[in-house]
Scaffold this active site. Sequence first.
Site, PDB file in Angstrom:
ATOM      1  N   GLY A  11     -65.933  44.812 121.360  1.00 56.26           N
ATOM      2  CA  GLY A  11     -64.610  44.729 121.164  1.00 56.26           C
ATOM      3  C   GLY A  11     -63.842  43.621 122.217  1.00 56.26           C
ATOM      4  N   HIS A  12     -64.267  43.401 123.485  1.00 49.84           N
ATOM      5  CA  HIS A  12     -63.713  42.360 124.366  1.00 49.84           C
ATOM      6  C   HIS A  12     -63.969  41.132 123.680  1.00 49.84           C
ATOM      7  CE1 HIS A  12     -61.996  40.670 128.013  1.00 49.84           C
ATOM      8  NE2 HIS A  12     -63.124  40.252 128.402  1.00 49.84           N
ATOM      9  N   ASP A  32     -75.311  37.543 121.732  1.00 54.52           N
ATOM     10  CA  ASP A  32     -75.377  38.748 122.031  1.00 54.52           C
ATOM     11  C   ASP A  32     -76.611  39.421 122.092  1.00 54.52           C
ATOM     12  OD1 ASP A  32     -72.813  41.070 122.417  1.00 54.52           O
ATOM     13  OD2 ASP A  32     -74.882  41.874 121.724  1.00 54.52           O
ATOM     14  N   ASP A  33     -77.012  40.131 122.945  1.00 53.64           N
ATOM     15  CA  ASP A  33     -78.409  40.939 123.016  1.00 53.64           C
ATOM     16  C   ASP A  33     -78.427  42.110 122.107  1.00 53.64           C
ATOM     17  OD1 ASP A  33     -79.439  38.843 124.505  1.00 53.64           O
ATOM     18  OD2 ASP A  33     -79.234  40.043 126.491  1.00 53.64           O
ATOM     19  N   GLY A  65     -67.352  42.960 129.848  1.00 56.02           N
ATOM     20  CA  GLY A  65     -66.211  43.724 130.720  1.00 56.02           C
ATOM     21  C   GLY A  65     -66.922  43.987 132.047  1.00 56.02           C
ATOM     22  N   HIS A 132     -45.193  37.962 141.575  1.00 52.75           N
ATOM     23  CA  HIS A 132     -45.352  36.735 142.475  1.00 52.75           C
ATOM     24  C   HIS A 132     -46.469  36.833 143.525  1.00 52.75           C
ATOM     25  CE1 HIS A 132     -43.015  38.249 145.831  1.00 52.75           C
ATOM     26  NE2 HIS A 132     -42.435  39.181 144.935  1.00 52.75           N
ATOM     27  N   HIS A 141     -60.775  42.531 137.051  1.00 55.31           N
ATOM     28  CA  HIS A 141     -60.442  42.859 136.080  1.00 55.31           C
ATOM     29  C   HIS A 141     -58.994  43.711 136.164  1.00 55.31           C
ATOM     30  CE1 HIS A 141     -61.024  44.882 131.751  1.00 55.31           C
ATOM     31  NE2 HIS A 141     -60.007  44.496 132.023  1.00 55.31           N
TER      32      HIS A 141
HETATM   33  C1  LIG Z   1     -62.052  56.980 137.819  1.00 55.80           C
HETATM   34  C2  LIG Z   1     -63.116  56.781 136.653  1.00 55.80           C
HETATM   35  C3  LIG Z   1     -64.092  55.181 136.729  1.00 55.80           C
HETATM   36  C4  LIG Z   1     -64.001  57.922 136.913  1.00 55.80           C
HETATM   37  O1  LIG Z   1     -65.085  57.822 135.852  1.00 55.80           O
HETATM   38  P1  LIG Z   1     -66.352  58.739 136.239  1.00 55.80           P
HETATM   39  O2  LIG Z   1     -66.966  58.285 137.563  1.00 55.80           O
HETATM   40  O3  LIG Z   1     -67.263  58.764 134.951  1.00 55.80           O
HETATM   41  O4  LIG Z   1     -65.870  60.064 136.465  1.00 55.80           O
HETATM   42  P2  LIG Z   1     -65.322  61.144 135.446  1.00 55.80           P
HETATM   43  O5  LIG Z   1     -65.120  61.134 134.089  1.00 55.80           O
HETATM   44  O6  LIG Z   1     -66.869  62.231 135.526  1.00 55.80           O
HETATM   45  O7  LIG Z   1     -64.337  62.198 136.353  1.00 55.80           O
HETATM   46  C5  LIG Z   1     -64.676  62.818 137.557  1.00 55.80           C
HETATM   47  C6  LIG Z   1     -63.470  63.535 137.967  1.00 55.80           C
HETATM   48  O8  LIG Z   1     -62.556  62.700 138.016  1.00 55.80           O
HETATM   49  C7  LIG Z   1     -61.210  63.233 137.163  1.00 55.80           C
HETATM   50  N1  LIG Z   1     -60.864  61.618 136.803  1.00 55.80           N
HETATM   51  C8  LIG Z   1     -61.353  60.823 136.209  1.00 55.80           C
HETATM   52  N2  LIG Z   1     -60.634  59.778 136.007  1.00 55.80           N
HETATM   53  C9  LIG Z   1     -59.448  59.912 136.595  1.00 55.80           C
HETATM   54  C10 LIG Z   1     -58.273  59.191 136.558  1.00 55.80           C
HETATM   55  N3  LIG Z   1     -58.051  57.959 136.079  1.00 55.80           N
HETATM   56  N4  LIG Z   1     -57.109  59.865 137.495  1.00 55.80           N
HETATM   57  C11 LIG Z   1     -57.335  61.031 137.822  1.00 55.80           C
HETATM   58  N5  LIG Z   1     -58.413  61.873 137.851  1.00 55.80           N
HETATM   59  C12 LIG Z   1     -59.560  61.198 137.104  1.00 55.80           C
HETATM   60  C13 LIG Z   1     -61.778  63.742 136.075  1.00 55.80           C
HETATM   61  O9  LIG Z   1     -60.906  64.500 135.579  1.00 55.80           O
HETATM   62  C14 LIG Z   1     -62.783  64.627 136.825  1.00 55.80           C
HETATM   63  O10 LIG Z   1     -62.229  65.522 137.702  1.00 55.80           O
HETATM   64  P3  LIG Z   1     -63.042  67.107 137.947  1.00 55.80           P
HETATM   65  O11 LIG Z   1     -64.330  66.695 138.582  1.00 55.80           O
HETATM   66  O12 LIG Z   1     -61.977  67.771 138.418  1.00 55.80           O
HETATM   67  O13 LIG Z   1     -63.173  67.630 136.404  1.00 55.80           O
HETATM   68  C15 LIG Z   1     -62.488  56.617 135.199  1.00 55.80           C
HETATM   69  O14 LIG Z   1     -62.350  57.963 134.673  1.00 55.80           O
HETATM   70  C16 LIG Z   1     -61.405  55.731 134.987  1.00 55.80           C
HETATM   71  O15 LIG Z   1     -60.182  56.055 135.237  1.00 55.80           O
HETATM   72  N6  LIG Z   1     -61.717  54.541 134.460  1.00 55.80           N
HETATM   73  C17 LIG Z   1     -60.846  53.397 134.153  1.00 55.80           C
HETATM   74  C18 LIG Z   1     -61.283  53.010 132.765  1.00 55.80           C
HETATM   75  C19 LIG Z   1     -60.112  51.911 132.347  1.00 55.80           C
HETATM   76  O16 LIG Z   1     -58.980  51.899 132.870  1.00 55.80           O
HETATM   77  N7  LIG Z   1     -60.647  50.979 131.474  1.00 55.80           N
HETATM   78  C20 LIG Z   1     -59.715  49.921 130.967  1.00 55.80           C
HETATM   79  C21 LIG Z   1     -60.493  48.839 130.069  1.00 55.80           C
HETATM   80  S1  LIG Z   1     -59.201  47.655 129.488  1.00 55.80           S
END
Ligand SMILES: CC(C)(COP(=O)(O)OP(=O)(O)OC[C@H]1O[C@@H](n2cnc3c(N)ncnc32)[C@H](O)[C@@H]1OP(=O)(O)O)[C@@H](O)C(=O)NCCC(=O)NCCS
Length: 203
Positions: A11-12, A32-33, A65, A132, A141
């Site tokens: 997608g990216h 792409d692999d 990504g 700024h 990212h």
């Molecule tokens: C923070 C993050 C990396 C955690 O992912 P993970 O390690 O797979 O963690 P999990 O989904 O298993 O969540 C673990 C716990 O954290 C909580 N949690 C996950 N993401 C959270 C967030 N962004 N804010 C608050 N709590 C969050 C979950 O609800 C879970 O809580 P619980 O244990 O009480 O149920 C992920 O949720 C996240 O926010 N990734 C960002 C993705 C993104 O922005 N992508 C953009 C692409 S352009």
Amino acid sequence: MNRLIIIGAGGHGRVIADIARLNGYNDIRFLDDSDISVSGGYDVIGKVDEYGKYTDSSDFIVAIGNNKVRRSILETVQKNGANIVTLIHPSAVIAENVGIGKGSVVMSGATVNCGTVIGVGVIINTCSSVDHDCVVKDYAHISVGSHLAGTVNVGECTMIGAGATVINNVSVCEDCMIGAGAVVVKNIKEKGTYVGVPAKKVI
Ligand SMILES: CC(C)(COP(=O)(O)OP(=O)(O)OC[C@H]1O[C@@H](n2cnc3c(N)ncnc32)[C@H](O)[C@@H]1OP(=O)(O)O)[C@@H](O)C(=O)NCCC(=O)NCCS
């Protein structure tokens, strides 16, 4: 040269293909692999390690990504003679005295304000803003809809998650994951995953 090879056909990569088209590339292909042969209407012409066949005839960008994988591939292909380009969507607003390193991409609707320095292989994603005098180090990212206020530093390979905010004058060190929607209000000096408002370390 108006030929571009995009490494990474997910997608990216398709979003980057669209930006490339708007920047005048009319011969766009992917490496792409996976086993797919077409992505977003563009041919997937080989695996990533076949890039050497095209370094004399095409520009290159890496559309992976994962920050560390992107760094590894970009450094390898550049070392082996690929011309790595920087791509900016025409709707992005970039102040005049901004530096943006090779292999970085600025997506649609993003704003980068004056005095900011963006490193190599950085993603400034859709509708994010970098205000700024920020420094965004290599292979970071800044995800969709996230915001860096003024004079923020983001370390190498750090990801600022979707919709997250870093307030002014705050630094986030290298190799951090800032969860979606988090608000970073204090310097982060230890690598790890931080979530919530205010952002706290969870991993
Ligand atoms: C923070 C993050 C990396 C955690 O992912 P993970 O390690 O797979 O963690 P999990 O989904 O298993 O969540 C673990 C716990 O954290 C909580 N949690 C996950 N993401 C959270 C967030 N962004 N804010 C608050 N709590 C969050 C979950 O609800 C879970 O809580 P619980 O244990 O009480 O149920 C992920 O949720 C996240 O926010 N990734 C960002 C993705 C993104 O922005 N992508 C953009 C692409 S352009």
